[in-house]
Every structure is written in C-alpha cells, then in structure tokens.
Design a protein around this motif. Sequence first.
Motif, PDB file in Angstrom:
ATOM      1  N   LYS A 156     -14.947   8.773  20.583  1.00 32.19           N
ATOM      2  CA  LYS A 156     -15.420   8.969  18.921  1.00 32.19           C
ATOM      3  C   LYS A 156     -15.643   7.548  18.261  1.00 32.19           C
ATOM      4  O   LYS A 156     -15.697   6.198  18.648  1.00 32.19           O
ATOM      5  CB  LYS A 156     -13.110   8.242  18.338  1.00 32.19           C
ATOM      6  CG  LYS A 156     -12.473   8.507  17.319  1.00 32.19           C
ATOM      7  CD  LYS A 156     -11.334   8.024  17.452  1.00 32.19           C
ATOM      8  CE  LYS A 156     -10.691   8.119  15.900  1.00 32.19           C
ATOM      9  NZ  LYS A 156     -11.132   7.154  15.017  1.00 32.19           N
ATOM     10  N   GLU A 158     -17.410   5.708  15.296  1.00 32.87           N
ATOM     11  CA  GLU A 158     -16.791   4.923  14.524  1.00 32.87           C
ATOM     12  C   GLU A 158     -16.263   5.716  12.766  1.00 32.87           C
ATOM     13  O   GLU A 158     -15.137   5.347  12.540  1.00 32.87           O
ATOM     14  CB  GLU A 158     -17.964   3.905  13.323  1.00 32.87           C
ATOM     15  CG  GLU A 158     -18.204   2.072  14.227  1.00 32.87           C
ATOM     16  CD  GLU A 158     -19.239   1.748  14.090  1.00 32.87           C
ATOM     17  OE1 GLU A 158     -19.422   1.067  12.782  1.00 32.87           O
ATOM     18  OE2 GLU A 158     -19.656   1.283  15.174  1.00 32.87           O
ATOM     19  N   LEU A 183     -13.376   5.240  23.258  1.00 30.36           N
ATOM     20  CA  LEU A 183     -14.336   4.573  22.248  1.00 30.36           C
ATOM     21  C   LEU A 183     -15.684   5.091  22.449  1.00 30.36           C
ATOM     22  O   LEU A 183     -15.861   4.697  23.658  1.00 30.36           O
ATOM     23  CB  LEU A 183     -13.526   3.571  22.040  1.00 30.36           C
ATOM     24  CG  LEU A 183     -12.488   3.292  20.952  1.00 30.36           C
ATOM     25  CD1 LEU A 183     -12.081   1.652  20.548  1.00 30.36           C
ATOM     26  CD2 LEU A 183     -12.207   4.258  19.663  1.00 30.36           C
ATOM     27  N   ASP A 184     -16.556   4.624  21.116  1.00 31.77           N
ATOM     28  CA  ASP A 184     -18.085   4.719  21.693  1.00 31.77           C
ATOM     29  C   ASP A 184     -18.190   2.911  22.058  1.00 31.77           C
ATOM     30  O   ASP A 184     -19.071   2.511  21.495  1.00 31.77           O
ATOM     31  CB  ASP A 184     -18.873   4.737  19.368  1.00 31.77           C
ATOM     32  CG  ASP A 184     -20.045   5.331  19.824  1.00 31.77           C
ATOM     33  OD1 ASP A 184     -20.647   5.719  20.820  1.00 31.77           O
ATOM     34  OD2 ASP A 184     -19.919   5.274  18.582  1.00 31.77           O
ATOM     35  N   GLU A 185     -17.901   3.078  23.367  1.00 31.05           N
ATOM     36  CA  GLU A 185     -18.873   1.638  23.637  1.00 31.05           C
ATOM     37  C   GLU A 185     -19.860   2.683  25.190  1.00 31.05           C
ATOM     38  O   GLU A 185     -19.879   3.254  25.607  1.00 31.05           O
ATOM     39  CB  GLU A 185     -18.181   1.225  24.346  1.00 31.05           C
ATOM     40  CG  GLU A 185     -17.110   0.117  23.986  1.00 31.05           C
ATOM     41  CD  GLU A 185     -17.572  -0.460  23.228  1.00 31.05           C
ATOM     42  OE1 GLU A 185     -18.096  -2.189  24.360  1.00 31.05           O
ATOM     43  OE2 GLU A 185     -17.068  -0.909  22.342  1.00 31.05           O
TER      44      GLU A 185
END
Length: 295
Positions: A156, A158, A183-185
């Motif tokens: 996902k 931002e 998450l987009d890490e």
Amino acid sequence: MKVAVVGFGMMGRQIAQVFAQHGHEVAVTDESKQALTTGIDEISNGPFGIRSAIAKGKLTAEEGARALQLIKVAPTIEEACLDSDLVIEAVFENFLLKQKVLHMIDSISPRTALLGSNTSTLGISKIALGVDRKERVVGMHFFNPAQVTKLVEIVKGEQTSQDSVEQASRIVQMIGKTPITVLDEPGFVANRLGLTLYVEASRLFEEGVATIRDIDLAMKLGYGHSMGPFEVADIVGLDTRLRNLEALHQQTGDEKWIPPKTLREMVNNGYLGDPSRRAGSKGGYYEYAKSIRPN
Ligand SMILES: NC(=O)c1ccc[n+]([C@@H]2O[C@H](COP(=O)([O-])OP(=O)(O)OC[C@H]3O[C@@H](n4cnc5c(N)ncnc54)[C@H](O)[C@@H]3O)[C@@H](O)[C@H]2O)c1
C-alpha cells in the motif's frame, strides 16, 4: 479478467503463466523481441512450465493447452494494455525506468484498470509519482518461482486506496495465492527478512565460520526452512540479489545492506545463479564456492 504483463523476463513469464492457468486472458509485452520468444518457450518447456506441470499431474493436457492459448504476445505496450482490467509491470528493478513505464501504462490503459508493480525493493509511492490515478497503483510482489510460491505481498503506497488494496488481495486469492498487506517500506517484509538472513549468511561464509552447504543446512534443519539462504540466492539470481541490496542501501543509507564482497565478485565474473534458471550464468554458489573456498 484481462491481464497485461509489461516486462516479460523471469518474473513476467511466471506471473503470466499463473494467471493463464487460472483461466485469465493475458497480454504480454517486452521491449526485447528475444525476451518474448524465449518467454513463451519457457512457459511451455521451463522447469516450472506447463509441460512440467502436466508431467507432475498438476494440470491436464487440455488445461495446459488452454493456458497457453490464453497468453498473447502484444507487439507494443499500447496493445497489451488496451482493454485490461489489471496491468502488472515487471520490468528491470530501476526507479526511473519503472516511473516511465507506469506513467505510460497510466496513460494508455482503461481508467478502471488496477496498476500493479512487481517491484521487490523500490518504493511504490515513488514509482507512482508520474501517475495520475495514484490511488490505483499497488505493489503486487510475487515470489520466484511464482508458479509454486504461495505468497504475494500487497504493498500500500501513500496514495493507494483501500479499495485497490482489497481488489488486489481478492485477485491474488483468485489465483490460489495468499496475500499479506504491507506498508511501503524499503524491502517490504519478506525481502527485508530474507535479505537480512542472506547478508548474515554471506558474512559467516566470508569469515570462514562455516561452508555454504553447512550454513544452508543450519537454516533447513535447525529452523525448518525449505531452502537455505544460498540455495534461495541461486534460484532468485545473484544479479537480482545484488540489485536488491544496492536498492535497499541507496534508499535507506543503512550499511547493513552493503552487498557482500563475494556476491559482487561472483556477479562480475558471470556467476548469476542456477544456470538452468538464469540463462548464460556460469553457475551459482555451490559450483563457485568450491573454487574459492573448498569444503
Ligand atoms: N528475479 C526475482 O526473483 C524477482 C522476484 C520478485 C520480484 N522481482 C522483481 O520483478 C521485476 C522483474 O525482475 P526479473 O527478475 O523478471 O527481471 P528480468 O531482467 O528477468 O526481466 C525484466 C524484463 O523487462 C524488460 N524491459 C525492460 N525495460 C522495458 C520496457 N521499457 N518495456 C518493456 N519491457 C522492458 C526487459 O527486456 C526484460 O525482459 C523487478 O522489479 C524485480 O525486482 C524479481
């Protein structure tokens, strides 16, 4: 569902095959004509290809033939994306290239299409910078070999909408896989863990603490992993491993992602992993390990 796969290299082929085996029409495209020809051949005759699946009883001959019919080579990216419900990009792991390709996909595919990226280490939000409908861009990170592995990370960004995440998860379940939402890490979850193990395993090997075989055995027999970190690297491709680590190092600045010296040497010398899976490779860890550090 109509799927377009842009970038028909190692992963694009696997992803296209999985969708076709589940009854979906797949248009594939690549800037390299050679990749298109070898890709179709690999889907038919490769180690995890349709012929092999039939021989193993995983597909009937009719299902195999049907899957092959569902895969169409499109000469241009425009033709591939024209009427697609889902577009997955699987081009080289390079920010500028992916940004350019996603921008193009955005401008030529139907407004309702979901735009997936198979990036393994690059940020989805950054890749989507030039895209108008950022809420429709989602990471769909398949694992090699996608015909067999069950996991897909749904990333996902931002601006990715919850609706897009849920749609991507449903699609993944429809093709027999299990989605996890992350998450987009940098490195997401699976590669951050997998590469941490690989870097530490390389350090152990370089320090002479144990052989490659024994390090692999430690994780297989001690932790119940089905493959050791070096076996995984040989399958994934050592050049891919190197690019993944370089991308993580570049994005985070964290020294722990500096690629191991032995990995760089192997890639520079043409050792790219299992030659049956990496065309032109001189070999992988097991063959190479003997010549630099005998067991
Ligand atoms: N190799 C793996 O194990 C693995 C696993 C998961 C995810 N990924 C990710 O999948 C993506 C693809 O990796 P790969 O290993 O399949 O790479 P690959 O080098 O085998 O294939 C990439 C393909 O993209 C094509 N391409 C490049 N620019 C293009 C353009 N402008 N338009 C159309 N096609 C273009 C190339 O010709 C090539 O055939 C990368 O983002 C990588 O990080 C790789």
